[in-house]
Design a protein around this motif. Sequence first.
Motif, PDB file in Angstrom:
ATOM      1  N   LEU A 105     -16.570 -32.593 -48.769  1.00 48.52           N
ATOM      2  CA  LEU A 105     -17.470 -32.207 -47.230  1.00 48.52           C
ATOM      3  C   LEU A 105     -17.600 -30.665 -48.065  1.00 48.52           C
ATOM      4  O   LEU A 105     -16.932 -30.640 -49.274  1.00 48.52           O
ATOM      5  CB  LEU A 105     -16.729 -31.389 -46.215  1.00 48.52           C
ATOM      6  CG  LEU A 105     -16.171 -32.766 -45.278  1.00 48.52           C
ATOM      7  CD1 LEU A 105     -15.120 -32.721 -43.871  1.00 48.52           C
ATOM      8  CD2 LEU A 105     -17.919 -33.258 -44.323  1.00 48.52           C
ATOM      9  N   GLU A 131     -16.745 -27.778 -40.806  1.00 44.02           N
ATOM     10  CA  GLU A 131     -16.633 -28.935 -40.204  1.00 44.02           C
ATOM     11  C   GLU A 131     -15.236 -28.993 -41.848  1.00 44.02           C
ATOM     12  O   GLU A 131     -14.582 -29.859 -41.152  1.00 44.02           O
ATOM     13  CB  GLU A 131     -17.833 -30.036 -41.199  1.00 44.02           C
ATOM     14  CG  GLU A 131     -19.133 -29.918 -40.066  1.00 44.02           C
ATOM     15  CD  GLU A 131     -19.982 -28.829 -40.482  1.00 44.02           C
ATOM     16  OE1 GLU A 131     -20.050 -28.499 -41.312  1.00 44.02           O
ATOM     17  OE2 GLU A 131     -20.979 -29.077 -39.437  1.00 44.02           O
ATOM     18  N   ASP A 165     -19.464 -36.323 -45.209  1.00 45.58           N
ATOM     19  CA  ASP A 165     -20.726 -36.718 -44.660  1.00 45.58           C
ATOM     20  C   ASP A 165     -21.995 -37.261 -44.461  1.00 45.58           C
ATOM     21  O   ASP A 165     -21.863 -38.327 -45.213  1.00 45.58           O
ATOM     22  CB  ASP A 165     -21.753 -34.874 -44.829  1.00 45.58           C
ATOM     23  CG  ASP A 165     -22.912 -34.937 -44.147  1.00 45.58           C
ATOM     24  OD1 ASP A 165     -24.262 -35.502 -43.981  1.00 45.58           O
ATOM     25  OD2 ASP A 165     -23.117 -33.533 -43.401  1.00 45.58           O
TER      26      ASP A 165
END
Length: 382
Positions: free
Chosen positions: A47, A52, A91
């Motif tokens: 990521l 996130e 992602d």
Amino acid sequence: MVRPQFEARRALWSSKITNAQLNEQVDAFGGGISHMFQEDSDVLLLLNDGSEFLIANLALAKYSIAAMTLCSPKLLSRVPETHPPTAIITDTKFIPLLLEVIYDAQEYDHKSQSSGNPDDSYTLAFFEAPSGRMQAVTPYSLAIAYSALHENASFATIDSTRLYDLRNGQPHNLANVLSARHHPIPYPTVFFIGLDHLEDLSSSILRHAGESWLYSFAWKHKLVAFAEGFLSKDSLWGHMVFDHAWEHVLGDMANALKDVIISGGPISSEVFMPAQIALSILMINVHVNPWVSGPVFATQSFDAQVLPSGHEPVHVGGPSINVEAKLKGVKGTYLEDNENPVREIVVCGPTVGVSIGEETENIGRAMTNGAFKADGLVYLLV
């Protein structure tokens, strides 16, 4: 880590959130993954820097699940081969490329070394050592982020830190340095930047200041004041010549920025001293090492020295907090005959990782004022 007694909202990249809300999201995410993985699982986080990553990392740590990250996307094909993860969190846009890597991966009987106590570390970042071997460490950048998180500070990162960006690589220029302004954070008071960033900022400010016919006078006066230990933006010459340059380059951040902390390698005096005058704020030069989670050496923020011109690197200060450093094999008789002894540097302390010193050949100089000059990696003493 995230203290609930702070009730005010703060900005983390593009999100404005309270600590209570952040803890709720961590608990929700952690509650879900805790049913999927056992404590001996290893989860690879692919990521980019952002909320996130933060939520996923905190959730994994809360349930004692080890998280692995990469310091370079070049290692994407090597980590699954040497340290096959139990799961990968990434992602959705990155999934097609990830599937190609997984499909092409082959099993090899390789091992990588890890620094620190594995029982105490729940986040390891893989990087490639100068020898080509892959190492796993607790990185300096994570230490900065989580220190800011613990202190309830707002923070963001610049565009070039996006490792998993399918677009072309982000340029390392002034626009990249100031890209953090795209996030809704307050005007930053502290910059953690690299050498390229420092040169971009300094050269841009001096170029715009040089448009004034008073620039040569202002430069001489600021240089004399700097030699006497005086460094401030709030001066006559600062207002007459440099104010416009600061505002043109930094915009509204010009008045908010208070400290600049530089790392990433040796800085020559012909770059460092003009940068100090150009920015006219506190600057700290630190020496970092992949196996040390904090700075190894750091200069004093009020260290105002007119350094000799040339390509010789400036010093990196004395040992940082909780770090003990010395030159290997230096005896008292040697110190009597040599003002600034040059030897291999060894360090130890709670922030220093375990093992892994045999691959480095770092030579450093201990100066009479207690500061060090160092280049490259530091030999670790454990």
